[in-house]
Design a protein around this motif. Sequence first.
Motif, PDB file in Angstrom:
ATOM      1  N   ILE A 163       0.839  -1.201   0.000  1.00 54.15           N
ATOM      2  CA  ILE A 163       0.000   0.000   0.000  1.00 54.15           C
ATOM      3  C   ILE A 163       0.872   1.248   0.000  1.00 54.15           C
ATOM      4  O   ILE A 163       0.655   2.179  -0.775  1.00 54.15           O
ATOM      5  N   ILE A 164       1.864   1.288   0.862  1.00 61.34           N
ATOM      6  CA  ILE A 164       2.779   2.430   0.929  1.00 61.34           C
ATOM      7  C   ILE A 164       4.069   2.055   0.200  1.00 61.34           C
ATOM      8  O   ILE A 164       4.745   1.085   0.573  1.00 61.34           O
ATOM      9  N   THR A 165       4.401   2.801  -0.822  1.00 64.24           N
ATOM     10  CA  THR A 165       5.589   2.503  -1.614  1.00 64.24           C
ATOM     11  C   THR A 165       6.644   3.605  -1.544  1.00 64.24           C
ATOM     12  O   THR A 165       7.704   3.490  -2.144  1.00 64.24           O
ATOM     13  N   SER A 166       6.335   4.677  -0.821  1.00 64.03           N
ATOM     14  CA  SER A 166       7.282   5.781  -0.674  1.00 64.03           C
ATOM     15  C   SER A 166       7.116   6.390   0.705  1.00 64.03           C
ATOM     16  O   SER A 166       5.991   6.598   1.173  1.00 64.03           O
ATOM     17  N   LEU A 167       8.223   6.716   1.362  1.00 65.42           N
ATOM     18  CA  LEU A 167       8.156   7.381   2.657  1.00 65.42           C
ATOM     19  C   LEU A 167       7.679   8.826   2.528  1.00 65.42           C
ATOM     20  O   LEU A 167       7.379   9.474   3.539  1.00 65.42           O
ATOM     21  N   LEU A 168       7.594   9.332   1.310  1.00 65.93           N
ATOM     22  CA  LEU A 168       7.003  10.650   1.092  1.00 65.93           C
ATOM     23  C   LEU A 168       5.483  10.596   1.080  1.00 65.93           C
ATOM     24  O   LEU A 168       4.836  11.647   1.090  1.00 65.93           O
ATOM     25  N   VAL A 185      -4.476   0.852   7.415  1.00 66.17           N
ATOM     26  CA  VAL A 185      -5.686   0.303   8.039  1.00 66.17           C
ATOM     27  C   VAL A 185      -6.900   0.572   7.162  1.00 66.17           C
ATOM     28  O   VAL A 185      -7.723  -0.320   6.916  1.00 66.17           O
ATOM     29  N   ASN A 186      -7.018   1.786   6.670  1.00 67.88           N
ATOM     30  CA  ASN A 186      -8.131   2.136   5.800  1.00 67.88           C
ATOM     31  C   ASN A 186      -8.180   1.249   4.567  1.00 67.88           C
ATOM     32  O   ASN A 186      -9.219   0.673   4.239  1.00 67.88           O
ATOM     33  N   GLU A 187      -7.058   1.154   3.871  1.00 69.23           N
ATOM     34  CA  GLU A 187      -7.076   0.444   2.597  1.00 69.23           C
ATOM     35  C   GLU A 187      -7.262  -1.061   2.793  1.00 69.23           C
ATOM     36  O   GLU A 187      -7.982  -1.707   2.009  1.00 69.23           O
ATOM     37  N   VAL A 188      -6.650  -1.617   3.807  1.00 69.77           N
ATOM     38  CA  VAL A 188      -6.855  -3.040   4.089  1.00 69.77           C
ATOM     39  C   VAL A 188      -8.330  -3.317   4.359  1.00 69.77           C
ATOM     40  O   VAL A 188      -8.911  -4.288   3.854  1.00 69.77           O
ATOM     41  N   TYR A 189      -8.954  -2.466   5.154  1.00 71.41           N
ATOM     42  CA  TYR A 189     -10.367  -2.657   5.496  1.00 71.41           C
ATOM     43  C   TYR A 189     -11.268  -2.538   4.271  1.00 71.41           C
ATOM     44  O   TYR A 189     -12.129  -3.391   4.018  1.00 71.41           O
ATOM     45  N   PHE A 190     -11.062  -1.509   3.476  1.00 76.43           N
ATOM     46  CA  PHE A 190     -11.983  -1.267   2.362  1.00 76.43           C
ATOM     47  C   PHE A 190     -11.772  -2.237   1.203  1.00 76.43           C
ATOM     48  O   PHE A 190     -12.717  -2.605   0.511  1.00 76.43           O
ATOM     49  N   ARG A 191     -10.556  -2.698   0.983  1.00 77.54           N
ATOM     50  CA  ARG A 191     -10.389  -3.657  -0.106  1.00 77.54           C
ATOM     51  C   ARG A 191     -10.934  -5.023   0.301  1.00 77.54           C
ATOM     52  O   ARG A 191     -11.273  -5.843  -0.562  1.00 77.54           O
ATOM     53  N   ALA A 192     -11.071  -5.273   1.617  1.00 81.57           N
ATOM     54  CA  ALA A 192     -11.675  -6.518   2.076  1.00 81.57           C
ATOM     55  C   ALA A 192     -13.199  -6.440   2.082  1.00 81.57           C
ATOM     56  O   ALA A 192     -13.870  -7.436   1.800  1.00 81.57           O
ATOM     57  N   ASP A 194      -5.979  19.426  -0.834  1.00 82.51           N
ATOM     58  CA  ASP A 194      -6.215  18.025  -0.473  1.00 82.51           C
ATOM     59  C   ASP A 194      -5.494  17.716   0.825  1.00 82.51           C
ATOM     60  O   ASP A 194      -4.278  17.841   0.915  1.00 82.51           O
ATOM     61  N   TYR A 195      -6.274  17.318   1.851  1.00 77.80           N
ATOM     62  CA  TYR A 195      -5.710  16.913   3.137  1.00 77.80           C
ATOM     63  C   TYR A 195      -6.101  15.460   3.446  1.00 77.80           C
ATOM     64  O   TYR A 195      -6.237  15.093   4.606  1.00 77.80           O
ATOM     65  N   GLY A 196      -6.255  14.614   2.445  1.00 74.48           N
ATOM     66  CA  GLY A 196      -6.946  13.349   2.639  1.00 74.48           C
ATOM     67  C   GLY A 196      -6.117  12.095   2.719  1.00 74.48           C
ATOM     68  O   GLY A 196      -6.650  11.004   2.487  1.00 74.48           O
ATOM     69  N   THR A 197      -4.843  12.161   3.070  1.00 75.57           N
ATOM     70  CA  THR A 197      -4.005  10.965   3.017  1.00 75.57           C
ATOM     71  C   THR A 197      -4.421   9.896   4.027  1.00 75.57           C
ATOM     72  O   THR A 197      -4.596   8.731   3.685  1.00 75.57           O
ATOM     73  N   ARG A 198      -4.592  10.273   5.268  1.00 75.73           N
ATOM     74  CA  ARG A 198      -4.705   9.271   6.336  1.00 75.73           C
ATOM     75  C   ARG A 198      -6.006   8.474   6.300  1.00 75.73           C
ATOM     76  O   ARG A 198      -6.060   7.335   6.754  1.00 75.73           O
ATOM     77  N   ARG A 199      -7.072   9.049   5.761  1.00 71.17           N
ATOM     78  CA  ARG A 199      -8.362   8.335   5.755  1.00 71.17           C
ATOM     79  C   ARG A 199      -8.857   8.077   4.331  1.00 71.17           C
ATOM     80  O   ARG A 199     -10.055   7.954   4.097  1.00 71.17           O
ATOM     81  N   ARG A 200      -7.956   7.973   3.405  1.00 72.11           N
ATOM     82  CA  ARG A 200      -8.345   7.760   2.016  1.00 72.11           C
ATOM     83  C   ARG A 200      -8.891   6.351   1.807  1.00 72.11           C
ATOM     84  O   ARG A 200      -8.559   5.424   2.549  1.00 72.11           O
ATOM     85  N   PHE A 201      -9.697   6.189   0.779  1.00 73.82           N
ATOM     86  CA  PHE A 201     -10.249   4.881   0.436  1.00 73.82           C
ATOM     87  C   PHE A 201      -9.133   3.936  -0.005  1.00 73.82           C
ATOM     88  O   PHE A 201      -9.086   2.772   0.383  1.00 73.82           O
ATOM     89  N   SER A 202      -8.246   4.452  -0.826  1.00 71.21           N
ATOM     90  CA  SER A 202      -7.081   3.682  -1.266  1.00 71.21           C
ATOM     91  C   SER A 202      -6.076   4.647  -1.860  1.00 71.21           C
ATOM     92  O   SER A 202      -6.401   5.785  -2.207  1.00 71.21           O
TER      93      SER A 202
END
Length: 397
Positions: free
Chosen positions: A2-7, A127-134, A168-176
Amino acid sequence: MIITSLLDTDLYKFTMMQVVLHHFPAAEVEYRYKCRNKGIDLRPYVDEIRDEIAGLCRLRFQEQELAYLGSMRFFKSDFIDFLSLFHLQQKYISVQPSAADNGEIDITVKGPWLHTILFEVPVLAIVNEVYFRATQAAPDHAEGRKRLQDKMALIRDNPAMAGCKVADYGTRRRFSRSWHEEVVQTLQRDFAQHLVGTSNVHFAMKYGMTPLGTMAHEYLQACQSLGPRLRDSQIYGFEMWAKEYRGDLGIALSDVYGMAAFLRDFDLYFCKLFDGARHDSGDPFEWGERLIKHYQDNRVDPSTKTLVFSDSLDFGKVNELYLRFKDRTRVAFGVGTNLTNDLGYTPLQIVMKMVRCNGQPVAKLSDTPSKNMCDDQAYLNYLRQVFEIAEPVAAAS
């Protein structure tokens, strides 16, 4: 992964991290995760979340990423050198099913602040992406695209909103991550005259956008432990920030102790020194009126200052706030969940907050009591006494 860059995180994590490196390198902290939604069972996903965090901990900053950060005038060369050696370490984070056996999970981050500060945003995104893709194996992207177009039209097609600026301030709670990237690209293409930037450093670099952010609650919370005196901790935090950045990154966060306590500390010196303030809890209209009056009472022209709104915004509220304040001060808006997680499903209201620094409890007492998070009631009571904050009034049953 899910995360591929520390940026792939918010800019204010790096701006705070530099302050930690230069002024508080020995600080030890603890963060805890919380899901505010009721009835969400995340236990089936614990192993997958752990695997994704393991992948996160294998990442390093790439040379082009370091060069990008180094091009920002407020980052110093020693900080970039430190990042070239940095990586997140699994020994500082724990993910377990909750001992309460209530469907929740416990995520705890504990260790040196300098080495743990970058966990929060990517872990929440994981956590968000794992939950929503499931739970949403075939996401309704068409619905998400329609909703996004309707939102942009609400501002873009209204002549009265011509000067409105949204980020855009939506990183932490994004769908994916992929949906977040599509949203950013759509905003650039169809909303460019109103798009001022993004808090996400990776997308800012990739798409030539302005990265945005200054400080978060954890910084002022940590100052409760790191400062010389609790009552002066907010003042100390602002002074240390100004010492580090010398006029750059001049938006102060106003809601760690509530607006009344903020205004008592935000005196003429800070009114002149900082470019403005950010709202993140309580009634935004009341907050704006009080801050404008405070500037006027301190003989500072509100039209030279910026009010940043970022609390649970949707585009309808952006519209109302802009029309209310646009002729009296500068206004800007950071929209998060409503931008990056609106496909028709209920978003996860998840947070990860600092709860201790150097072994002492820390907390915020915002104007929205449900946002408070502290495991020490005695400390909360003491904090209210020190900052003259009344107990919240219980709702009538």
